[in-house]
Design a protein around this motif. Sequence first.
Motif, PDB file in Angstrom:
ATOM      1  N   PRO A 568       0.829  -1.215   0.000  1.00  0.00           N
ATOM      2  CA  PRO A 568       0.000   0.000   0.000  1.00  0.00           C
ATOM      3  C   PRO A 568       0.864   1.266   0.000  1.00  0.00           C
ATOM      4  O   PRO A 568       2.011   1.258   0.455  1.00  0.00           O
ATOM      5  CB  PRO A 568      -0.803  -0.119   1.300  1.00  0.00           C
ATOM      6  N   PRO A 569       0.329   2.368  -0.526  1.00  0.00           N
ATOM      7  CA  PRO A 569       1.097   3.622  -0.599  1.00  0.00           C
ATOM      8  C   PRO A 569       1.613   4.082   0.765  1.00  0.00           C
ATOM      9  O   PRO A 569       0.931   3.963   1.791  1.00  0.00           O
ATOM     10  CB  PRO A 569       0.079   4.615  -1.176  1.00  0.00           C
ATOM     11  N   PHE A 570       2.846   4.601   0.747  1.00  0.00           N
ATOM     12  CA  PHE A 570       3.512   5.140   1.943  1.00  0.00           C
ATOM     13  C   PHE A 570       3.500   4.119   3.081  1.00  0.00           C
ATOM     14  O   PHE A 570       3.268   4.446   4.247  1.00  0.00           O
ATOM     15  CB  PHE A 570       2.846   6.448   2.381  1.00  0.00           C
ATOM     16  N   PHE A 571       3.757   2.891   2.714  1.00  0.00           N
ATOM     17  CA  PHE A 571       3.688   1.774   3.652  1.00  0.00           C
ATOM     18  C   PHE A 571       4.654   1.946   4.812  1.00  0.00           C
ATOM     19  O   PHE A 571       4.393   1.484   5.927  1.00  0.00           O
ATOM     20  CB  PHE A 571       3.999   0.475   2.893  1.00  0.00           C
ATOM     21  N   GLU A 572       5.770   2.641   4.578  1.00  0.00           N
ATOM     22  CA  GLU A 572       6.794   2.784   5.619  1.00  0.00           C
ATOM     23  C   GLU A 572       6.361   3.708   6.753  1.00  0.00           C
ATOM     24  O   GLU A 572       6.918   3.633   7.848  1.00  0.00           O
ATOM     25  CB  GLU A 572       8.116   3.286   5.013  1.00  0.00           C
ATOM     26  N   VAL A 573       5.340   4.556   6.520  1.00  0.00           N
ATOM     27  CA  VAL A 573       4.941   5.492   7.577  1.00  0.00           C
ATOM     28  C   VAL A 573       3.467   5.386   7.950  1.00  0.00           C
ATOM     29  O   VAL A 573       3.099   5.720   9.088  1.00  0.00           O
ATOM     30  CB  VAL A 573       5.257   6.957   7.169  1.00  0.00           C
ATOM     31  N   LEU A 574       2.606   4.925   7.030  1.00  0.00           N
ATOM     32  CA  LEU A 574       1.166   4.902   7.304  1.00  0.00           C
ATOM     33  C   LEU A 574       0.728   3.563   7.884  1.00  0.00           C
ATOM     34  O   LEU A 574       1.237   2.501   7.506  1.00  0.00           O
ATOM     35  CB  LEU A 574       0.370   5.186   6.028  1.00  0.00           C
ATOM     36  N   ASN A 575      -0.252   3.626   8.757  1.00  0.00           N
ATOM     37  CA  ASN A 575      -0.891   2.446   9.327  1.00  0.00           C
ATOM     38  C   ASN A 575      -2.218   2.237   8.599  1.00  0.00           C
ATOM     39  O   ASN A 575      -3.234   2.833   8.951  1.00  0.00           O
ATOM     40  CB  ASN A 575      -1.126   2.642  10.831  1.00  0.00           C
ATOM     41  N   TRP A 576      -2.216   1.376   7.608  1.00  0.00           N
ATOM     42  CA  TRP A 576      -3.403   1.202   6.765  1.00  0.00           C
ATOM     43  C   TRP A 576      -4.554   0.523   7.504  1.00  0.00           C
ATOM     44  O   TRP A 576      -5.704   0.599   7.060  1.00  0.00           O
ATOM     45  CB  TRP A 576      -3.033   0.442   5.498  1.00  0.00           C
ATOM     46  N   ASP A 577      -4.268  -0.119   8.606  1.00  0.00           N
ATOM     47  CA  ASP A 577      -5.354  -0.726   9.380  1.00  0.00           C
ATOM     48  C   ASP A 577      -6.282   0.323   9.982  1.00  0.00           C
ATOM     49  O   ASP A 577      -7.403   0.008  10.381  1.00  0.00           O
ATOM     50  CB  ASP A 577      -4.777  -1.580  10.515  1.00  0.00           C
ATOM     51  N   ALA A 578      -5.832   1.567  10.017  1.00  0.00           N
ATOM     52  CA  ALA A 578      -6.639   2.624  10.626  1.00  0.00           C
ATOM     53  C   ALA A 578      -7.670   3.203   9.663  1.00  0.00           C
ATOM     54  O   ALA A 578      -8.597   3.899  10.106  1.00  0.00           O
ATOM     55  CB  ALA A 578      -5.731   3.747  11.137  1.00  0.00           C
ATOM     56  N   PHE A 579      -7.554   2.938   8.390  1.00  0.00           N
ATOM     57  CA  PHE A 579      -8.507   3.540   7.447  1.00  0.00           C
ATOM     58  C   PHE A 579      -8.792   2.650   6.236  1.00  0.00           C
ATOM     59  O   PHE A 579      -9.306   3.133   5.218  1.00  0.00           O
ATOM     60  CB  PHE A 579      -8.010   4.916   6.980  1.00  0.00           C
ATOM     61  N   SER A 580      -8.510   1.386   6.324  1.00  0.00           N
ATOM     62  CA  SER A 580      -8.825   0.478   5.216  1.00  0.00           C
ATOM     63  C   SER A 580      -8.935  -0.946   5.741  1.00  0.00           C
ATOM     64  O   SER A 580      -8.572  -1.242   6.881  1.00  0.00           O
ATOM     65  CB  SER A 580      -7.742   0.539   4.139  1.00  0.00           C
ATOM     66  N   ILE A 581      -9.451  -1.818   4.887  1.00  0.00           N
ATOM     67  CA  ILE A 581      -9.472  -3.254   5.164  1.00  0.00           C
ATOM     68  C   ILE A 581      -8.698  -3.934   4.038  1.00  0.00           C
ATOM     69  O   ILE A 581      -9.008  -3.729   2.854  1.00  0.00           O
ATOM     70  CB  ILE A 581     -10.908  -3.798   5.243  1.00  0.00           C
ATOM     71  N   ILE A 582      -7.694  -4.705   4.378  1.00  0.00           N
ATOM     72  CA  ILE A 582      -6.873  -5.402   3.389  1.00  0.00           C
ATOM     73  C   ILE A 582      -7.123  -6.898   3.534  1.00  0.00           C
ATOM     74  O   ILE A 582      -6.876  -7.477   4.595  1.00  0.00           O
ATOM     75  CB  ILE A 582      -5.377  -5.078   3.576  1.00  0.00           C
ATOM     76  N   LEU A 583      -7.641  -7.499   2.472  1.00  0.00           N
ATOM     77  CA  LEU A 583      -7.996  -8.914   2.489  1.00  0.00           C
ATOM     78  C   LEU A 583      -7.134  -9.700   1.517  1.00  0.00           C
ATOM     79  O   LEU A 583      -6.647  -9.154   0.519  1.00  0.00           O
ATOM     80  CB  LEU A 583      -9.476  -9.099   2.126  1.00  0.00           C
ATOM     81  N   ALA A 584      -6.987 -10.974   1.802  1.00  0.00           N
ATOM     82  CA  ALA A 584      -6.327 -11.872   0.860  1.00  0.00           C
ATOM     83  C   ALA A 584      -7.304 -12.216  -0.259  1.00  0.00           C
ATOM     84  O   ALA A 584      -8.528 -12.190  -0.074  1.00  0.00           O
ATOM     85  CB  ALA A 584      -5.866 -13.140   1.577  1.00  0.00           C
ATOM     86  N   GLU A 585      -6.768 -12.534  -1.413  1.00  0.00           N
ATOM     87  CA  GLU A 585      -7.621 -12.842  -2.562  1.00  0.00           C
ATOM     88  C   GLU A 585      -8.499 -14.057  -2.300  1.00  0.00           C
ATOM     89  O   GLU A 585      -9.614 -14.149  -2.825  1.00  0.00           O
ATOM     90  CB  GLU A 585      -6.745 -13.052  -3.796  1.00  0.00           C
ATOM     91  N   LYS A 586      -8.020 -14.972  -1.485  1.00  0.00           N
ATOM     92  CA  LYS A 586      -8.795 -16.177  -1.188  1.00  0.00           C
ATOM     93  C   LYS A 586     -10.029 -15.885  -0.332  1.00  0.00           C
ATOM     94  O   LYS A 586     -10.900 -16.760  -0.171  1.00  0.00           O
ATOM     95  CB  LYS A 586      -7.912 -17.198  -0.473  1.00  0.00           C
ATOM     96  N   ASP A 587     -10.129 -14.652   0.204  1.00  0.00           N
ATOM     97  CA  ASP A 587     -11.254 -14.304   1.072  1.00  0.00           C
ATOM     98  C   ASP A 587     -12.472 -13.797   0.309  1.00  0.00           C
ATOM     99  O   ASP A 587     -13.484 -13.452   0.939  1.00  0.00           O
ATOM    100  CB  ASP A 587     -10.826 -13.234   2.085  1.00  0.00           C
ATOM    101  N   ILE A 588     -12.407 -13.733  -1.006  1.00  0.00           N
ATOM    102  CA  ILE A 588     -13.531 -13.187  -1.788  1.00  0.00           C
ATOM    103  C   ILE A 588     -14.841 -13.916  -1.512  1.00  0.00           C
ATOM    104  O   ILE A 588     -15.894 -13.268  -1.354  1.00  0.00           O
ATOM    105  CB  ILE A 588     -13.186 -13.198  -3.291  1.00  0.00           C
ATOM    106  N   PRO A 589     -14.880 -15.247  -1.429  1.00  0.00           N
ATOM    107  CA  PRO A 589     -16.173 -15.903  -1.156  1.00  0.00           C
ATOM    108  C   PRO A 589     -16.803 -15.486   0.169  1.00  0.00           C
ATOM    109  O   PRO A 589     -18.026 -15.558   0.321  1.00  0.00           O
ATOM    110  CB  PRO A 589     -15.801 -17.398  -1.151  1.00  0.00           C
ATOM    111  N   ASN A 590     -16.001 -15.053   1.122  1.00  0.00           N
ATOM    112  CA  ASN A 590     -16.519 -14.658   2.438  1.00  0.00           C
ATOM    113  C   ASN A 590     -16.570 -13.141   2.607  1.00  0.00           C
ATOM    114  O   ASN A 590     -16.592 -12.645   3.743  1.00  0.00           O
ATOM    115  CB  ASN A 590     -15.631 -15.257   3.535  1.00  0.00           C
ATOM    116  N   LEU A 591     -16.585 -12.423   1.505  1.00  0.00           N
ATOM    117  CA  LEU A 591     -16.462 -10.971   1.549  1.00  0.00           C
ATOM    118  C   LEU A 591     -17.554 -10.316   2.391  1.00  0.00           C
ATOM    119  O   LEU A 591     -17.271  -9.501   3.279  1.00  0.00           O
ATOM    120  CB  LEU A 591     -16.477 -10.409   0.118  1.00  0.00           C
TER     121      LEU A 591
END
Length: 647
Positions: A568-591
């Motif tokens: 994800p953008p600016f990964f070295e400084v931003l905490n993406w868990d605070a404003f997004s949900i990141i899922l594995a591709e295998k999780d699509i059926p349980n979206l």
Amino acid sequence: MGNRRLLFLLGVLAVNYLLFQSILVPYGSGNAPWSSVPQKFDKVRFPSLHSTPKYFTNWSPPMGSVSGFSNSSAFIATVEKMPNPILQFEVGDGNKMGKHNDENGDLVSERNISNDDVFEHGTDRNDARSLSEKKDVGRKGDRLDLESVGSQNFNAILAKGSNVNFSGKQFSKTGGGAWLVNDNNMDSREYDGVRVHTSHSSTSSTNVTSLENFAQKVVFSASNNSTAMITPRRKMRCMMPPKTRTLIQEMNHILVRRRASARAMRPRWSSKRDLEILAARLEIEHAPIVTQDKELYAPLFRNLSMFKRSYELMERTLKVYIYKDGDKPIFHQPILKGLYASEGWFMKLMEENKYFAVKDPSKAHLFYLPFSARMLEHSLYVRNSHNRTNLRQFLKDYTDKISAKYRHFNRTGGADHFLVACHDWAPYETRHHMEYCIKALCNADVTQGFKIGRDVSLPEAYIRSVRDPQRDLGGKPPHQRAILAFYAGNMHGYLRPILLKHWKDKDPDMKIYGPMPHGIANKMNYIHHMKNSKYCICPKGYEVNSPRVVEAIFYECVPVIISDNFVPPFFEVLNWDAFSIILAEKDIPNLKQILLSVSQEKYLKLQLGVRKAQKHFFWHVKPLKYDLFHMTLHSIWYNRVFQIKLR
């Protein structure tokens, strides 16, 4: 006398041998020894495809006589295995390389096809008519028309200057009654493993069944303006799942490990600027604790204290030298609109900057290579050639030039140099000769050489208005967002069809669509959906990155990123868990189940994080503190600080 007798005996033996073979040929299944046509191909005459631009093929079925190709057996080439990469070729005006579209289906540019791709086989969709509808076997215009070939088709691609020869000796028999193309003139990287199968109409069912077991097929088509060449259509790398997957948890571990040990090249001689960077690193590592800040939202950052101190030191210390070498349009000519605008906006603002930029390279901590990967593709890529070697060679020549003219590149091997590129081909173009440079890339794919902790993931922002990049931003308040999840877009890559397979028209809460029709009204409808959705699904397309991530932030919709190996953008400084949900591709059926499991309290925090993160993803005509320009420059500086080595 002895020699004469010996020659006479040899001559008699030779004549007897030839006569004996001539008697056997009509009754056996073999061929005459002087024939270059292999067994079971004695009824087919293959012209030498690189010897003449005009072709014909005669086929005599084993049973009865048939005119032309009517009711004859099919001639189909299928790829059994492809151990090495092969470039995809275009047939006529047909299928080209993958295109990158924006969220509304607008065609933008050719996408990357890397050398790691393998074949995709199938029928030629450009020929609207079936071959059974073609009446003549002769030449019409510049195309070779063929009659019906039973239930199968026979096509042949013609490529001018090809060295492929279909003479009988080119085929060698393999198991299962198949014939292996073995042309010494072929590039072994491109044609090893191609099998040619034949099936006659009277016994075609078994062979057709075996052909259907192949996942892909190669189709040939013909033209009389050029010479013929076998050209299997490959399956692109982006159309297949990755062989390895790096999820967000592993990326966090990689970042921690690389922060602990510098990986940059040790400089060949010392510099005062290196000591200044080292001093800045010590201050960042021992930054005063900051828990709240008026300008920054603390949960967005991995470590607010370190970020704030690093940003202050960047403003106070950092100096950048911009190379003046290079001609327009590839150098010093930014593109400010469209999908690849991020690289253009950074170039524009960096070259206009009077605070960070210096004219004396000896005073610089970093060196900027001001080229546009999009303009490089636009200027040098030969359309439909599917060959990008000249693009990479161009940049190699450029780095050779500046390393010969200036001494700075050679001092660190390019470790204190950086580039900013949003086009998908940038990882390929900058491979090897810019390997040690800091790369700010939209295509931040760990499987294509992106180095976490050194390289920077650049946000891919689709800019529609140069005068007002923030036009039409914002969205409905959280309690007024009636749609649970929304996605609409083209079926690029392998993942999006899977998303639609599971969720299109399956649930009223999941507004998952394919490409939206063109037009302003539909674009507004797309934006309307994003502004009224709680979650915006951001699946990968041809590449790991997608402009939907930034669009979701623009419209205050929580992005749901589904793209393995994407940093994800600016990964070295931003905490993406605070404003997004990141899922594995295998999780699509349980979206839906995953999204519903997020509590209302958690969702409100995510949505607040999105609103707070907006300021870091905006381009401004005149840069503002903590905006996208400064965040990009800071991440480049930050990674250099933690990767530097001293002599």
